[in-house]
Design a protein around this motif. Sequence first.
Motif, short mmCIF file in Angstrom:
data_model
loop_
_atom_site.label_atom_id
_atom_site.label_comp_id
_atom_site.label_asym_id
_atom_site.label_seq_id
_atom_site.Cartn_x
_atom_site.Cartn_y
_atom_site.Cartn_z
N ILE A 1 0.90 -1.32 0.07
CA ILE A 1 0.00 0.10 0.04
C ILE A 1 0.95 1.21 -0.04
CG2 ILE A 1 -0.36 0.64 2.68
CD1 ILE A 1 -3.19 -0.20 -0.13
N VAL A 2 2.18 1.17 0.39
CA VAL A 2 3.04 2.26 0.33
C VAL A 2 3.65 2.49 -0.79
CG1 VAL A 2 5.11 3.06 1.66
CG2 VAL A 2 3.92 1.15 2.68
N HIS A 3 3.60 1.48 -1.81
CA HIS A 3 4.32 1.60 -3.02
C HIS A 3 3.22 1.93 -4.19
CE1 HIS A 3 7.61 0.19 -1.32
NE2 HIS A 3 7.06 -0.94 -0.76
N VAL A 4 1.93 1.59 -3.94
CA VAL A 4 0.96 1.83 -4.92
C VAL A 4 0.64 3.27 -5.46
CG1 VAL A 4 -1.55 1.40 -5.65
CG2 VAL A 4 -0.31 -0.44 -4.51
N PRO A 5 0.65 4.21 -4.30
CA PRO A 5 0.67 5.74 -4.84
C PRO A 5 1.78 5.83 -5.84
CG PRO A 5 0.58 5.34 -2.42
CD PRO A 5 0.67 4.18 -2.93
N LEU A 6 2.84 5.54 -5.87
CA LEU A 6 3.85 5.71 -7.09
C LEU A 6 3.05 5.40 -8.54
CD1 LEU A 6 6.59 6.60 -8.03
CD2 LEU A 6 7.52 4.17 -7.52
N LEU A 7 2.51 4.14 -8.30
CA LEU A 7 1.94 3.49 -9.46
C LEU A 7 0.86 4.40 -9.84
CD1 LEU A 7 2.13 -0.22 -8.70
CD2 LEU A 7 3.82 1.30 -9.79
N VAL A 8 -0.01 4.78 -9.16
CA VAL A 8 -1.15 5.77 -9.16
C VAL A 8 -0.46 7.15 -10.04
CG1 VAL A 8 -3.06 6.91 -8.36
CG2 VAL A 8 -2.55 4.64 -7.43
N ALA A 9 0.19 7.76 -9.22
CA ALA A 9 0.79 9.07 -9.56
C ALA A 9 1.62 8.93 -11.14
CB ALA A 9 1.84 9.54 -8.62
N LEU A 10 2.23 7.86 -11.30
CA LEU A 10 2.66 7.72 -12.79
C LEU A 10 1.89 7.95 -13.75
CD1 LEU A 10 5.61 6.62 -13.31
CD2 LEU A 10 4.83 4.39 -13.52
N VAL A 11 0.59 7.54 -13.55
CA VAL A 11 -0.38 7.57 -14.43
C VAL A 11 -1.08 9.01 -14.38
CG1 VAL A 11 -2.61 6.46 -15.46
CG2 VAL A 11 -0.56 5.05 -14.97
N THR A 12 -1.83 9.20 -13.39
CA THR A 12 -2.49 10.25 -13.13
C THR A 12 -1.79 11.73 -13.08
OG1 THR A 12 -2.45 10.13 -10.71
CG2 THR A 12 -4.43 9.15 -11.86
N LEU B 1 -9.15 2.50 -9.22
CA LEU B 1 -10.15 1.33 -8.87
C LEU B 1 -9.63 -0.07 -9.43
CD1 LEU B 1 -12.73 0.62 -7.22
CD2 LEU B 1 -14.01 1.10 -9.40
N ILE B 2 -9.27 0.13 -10.73
CA ILE B 2 -9.01 -1.03 -11.50
C ILE B 2 -7.57 -1.76 -10.70
CG2 ILE B 2 -7.92 -2.17 -13.57
CD1 ILE B 2 -9.98 -0.31 -15.15
N LEU B 3 -6.67 -0.79 -10.39
CA LEU B 3 -5.38 -1.09 -9.88
C LEU B 3 -5.52 -1.73 -8.55
CD1 LEU B 3 -2.69 -0.44 -10.84
CD2 LEU B 3 -2.39 1.27 -9.22
N ILE B 4 -6.46 -1.37 -7.62
CA ILE B 4 -6.75 -1.81 -6.46
C ILE B 4 -7.49 -3.06 -6.57
CG2 ILE B 4 -8.89 -0.37 -5.67
CD1 ILE B 4 -6.92 -0.15 -3.12
N LEU B 5 -8.72 -3.15 -7.43
CA LEU B 5 -9.34 -4.35 -7.61
C LEU B 5 -8.23 -5.33 -7.92
CD1 LEU B 5 -12.53 -3.23 -9.22
CD2 LEU B 5 -12.21 -3.99 -6.97
N TRP B 6 -7.54 -5.24 -9.06
CA TRP B 6 -6.48 -6.28 -9.60
C TRP B 6 -5.59 -6.70 -8.03
CZ3 TRP B 6 -5.89 -9.85 -12.60
CH2 TRP B 6 -4.68 -10.23 -12.94
N VAL C 1 -11.45 1.77 1.92
CA VAL C 1 -10.75 3.04 2.53
C VAL C 1 -9.27 3.39 1.83
CG1 VAL C 1 -9.84 3.76 4.58
CG2 VAL C 1 -11.96 2.89 4.80
N ALA C 2 -8.77 2.04 1.47
CA ALA C 2 -7.47 2.22 0.74
C ALA C 2 -7.56 2.95 -0.44
CB ALA C 2 -6.97 0.84 0.76
N TYR C 3 -8.57 2.50 -1.07
CA TYR C 3 -8.92 3.00 -2.27
C TYR C 3 -9.09 4.72 -2.19
CZ TYR C 3 -11.72 4.45 -6.61
OH TYR C 3 -12.01 5.00 -7.71
N LEU C 4 -9.90 4.98 -1.00
CA LEU C 4 -10.21 6.57 -1.04
C LEU C 4 -8.65 7.29 -0.79
CD1 LEU C 4 -12.38 8.56 -0.66
CD2 LEU C 4 -12.34 8.10 1.65
N ALA C 5 -7.78 6.47 -0.08
CA ALA C 5 -6.58 6.98 0.07
C ALA C 5 -5.75 7.12 -1.08
CB ALA C 5 -5.52 5.99 1.02
N LEU C 6 -5.74 6.15 -2.04
CA LEU C 6 -5.32 6.24 -3.34
C LEU C 6 -5.84 7.14 -4.13
CD1 LEU C 6 -4.43 2.44 -3.99
CD2 LEU C 6 -3.07 4.29 -3.32
#
Lengths: 280, 303, 226
Positions: free
Chosen positions: A77-88, A127-132, A176-181
């Motif tokens: 969960i610490v690293h996923v923000p990077l993956l999110v930011a990379l795209v958004t 959402l897709i990222l976190i669902l996956w 909640v994790a999704y909301l954070a992301l």
Amino acid sequence: MLRKNTYNEFVKILSKPRSFLGIGALTLLILLIIFAMKADGKSIISFVTASFEQTLSFNGHILNGYLIAFIILQMLIVHVPLLVALVTGDLISGEAAMGTIRMLATKPISRTKIVLSKFIAGAIYTLILILWMGFLAVIVSQWIFGTGDLIVLNSDGLTILQEQDILWRFGAGFMVAYLALLTVSSLSICLSAFAENSIGPIVATMAIIILFTIIGTLDVSIFDTIKPYLFTTHMASWRSFFENPVDMGTIMESVLILVVHNILLVALAIWKFNRKDITS
Amino acid sequence: MSNTIIKVQHLSKRFGTFQAVKDVSFEVNKGDVFGFLGPNGAGKSTTIRCLLSLIKADAGSLELFGKNLSSDRNEILRQTGSIIEKPDFYKYMSARKNLEVFARISGADVDASDIQNMLEFVGLGDRGPHKVGGFSHGMKQRLGIAQTLLHNPELIILDEPTTGLDPQGIIEVRNLILKLKNEQHKTILLSSHQLSEIELIANRMVIINKGVSIVEGEVAELLNSTELMVSYEVENANDLVNYLTNAKPALHFQVISDRIVEIALNKNEVPALTEELIHARIRIHAIEPKRKLEDYFMKIIAS
Amino acid sequence: MKTLLSILLLLPLVGLAQSSAKLNKVISKLNTVKDYSVDVEVKADIPMIKILPSKAKVYFKQKDKFKVVSKGIVILPKQGFSEINTFLSDKSKYMAIEGDTSKIAGVVVQLITVIPSGEDNEIILAKLWVDDSRSLIIKTQITTKSNGTVTTNYTYGDMAKFALPSKMVFEIDVKKFKLPKSVAADINQRSTEKKDDKRTKGNITVNLSNYKVNTGLSDELFKKKS
């Protein structure tokens, strides 16, 4: 028009190789953790339970899919923000850098709707990222390790949750994790509205997350007043669902702060983008 | 509906301390190919960006199709197609996908066959599935024109459409614009810093300099009513200079080299003068009209 | 020399050998059970561990085979469930000294202190409170090398004739419990605000029901990994 452009934005996201980079990296990491757990999970568990095991014996199926899922969530969960930011992070600035923003902003769609559709598309991607991630962590781990009660190491000790009492916690925790992301996504889109290059907002988003996290972990009293309002403080709120009893008050407080962050960040992005002279 | 498609009045825009546009006014009528002429840095791009709501003007009024841009932006943009500077596309997507994306938010119903027809119209019929990343500048320019036409707009705004193109590309784009004018009867606003280009395509024009519109009118009228600098290449410049000094004391001229003299003339004065020179036994090797935009400006400003 | 010393030391106790007959009665009663299976419900109230009551099935076979089968996670004391029976069954390994009588829950009990004779034994000292009239262990207090002291209270029901309890309450030392900090690191750290649990004792209550005694459990059962 909002729906059409959201579709467009999503088409753009899916056409970018980097969007799959994140999903690929996530898949690889999770499979790696599952493999490591399969190979050496027992010793990792005994690292946690060691001091208890002299006095107590833990019986039952401890190394199960739920535990693996929890470990995966905790680690990633610490690293996923990077993956999110990379795209958004380059949803707006990337268009400015590429020059396509001129085409986009001369179409009969308001700038507010452009930002909103980017935000929605970013939200769908997240959402897709976190669902996956959820699928790999919870479902695949279950196939491999089976189910069982979940031992969670919270900072005040071990909590053992019963098998039938776990799935909803994962569900709620993921929300909640999704909301954070989503907050990370909104932050990077907001920064993206201020920038003209692709990489700046991505780096800035990560820098802010790191900075806030450090402020959050420092035990310095002057930071105590701002700590509860930093969104990073609430990024691990999903974990609270794995305490017993669940402290809904704290979770709702986190949810509120994250929602307010999202609203403010999107509003700021809309405000900025509407005032922006497109000169690129 | 009134005949006026674009009406710009006293437009001004400042970026920080830089006054990009000071006072620009002009009108474009239905069916015009309207030349928007000015040297680099004159404020053309800023004006066009204001017209398309990319930039907010500080003062002045902008009306398109009789509507105010600030209150009816989407309505106006629905009837407008444009390329600003160079056309940029999503490099990681195919030409067809790019057009699909832009068509979706163009405010019109565009289907797959419309997109294919448009690709063929601009000569990219077989390039649809190719990623735009690999396109040449000329191909992108043509794809850009396809993008502006997708939703069948009434008004087309092209900002320096031939900049950076090779001669072949310039001819292709120019022919495309003529095709739009002649076959589809579009109203076209075309900005350029090259007078020759405007002269070839446009019927009306405005000239702006340093953020101010200087002159507006029919291209033919404006260009014919003003003097050209006609360059005469002769065997001996001294002979020509002597003749002009004695026989034509009213004419202004300038000695460029020992063989070339530039004479300020109206277009319709050229045949008579040339005839006289031949009678005066001055051997002419070449006659070349020189109408540099800068010179033209200088004249307009001076007058 | 060492053996001699042991014998010399043991000599004074020989006279007391008769008084351990009470223990022998208990042991013989325990020995009537060759094997059993029982359903257990475990309630653990231990500092730093939050667990809801959990159920399991326990299998035991003489003299030291023991197995817990559960779907969920069940926490039991490491020592004290069957170990004391196993330990007591080999009389050569300890000395038993009878002490005072007292009353526990209205029942007269005899204190028997058991001292292991070897040094390699995990158990350092065991105190047993025995209801002589029924030959049942009512309470034990076992001190081991690694786990501190575990006190166990026994309650008997239908299976008292086999000396099998219907309820056991363990009191265990938890002073040594420590959390690995690196794993416990939350991003949000808010949990550190919570008060640390300073208790040093924990209780585990085990309710036992549905005993099946001497059904001839196979050794195979105990070999399989649970």
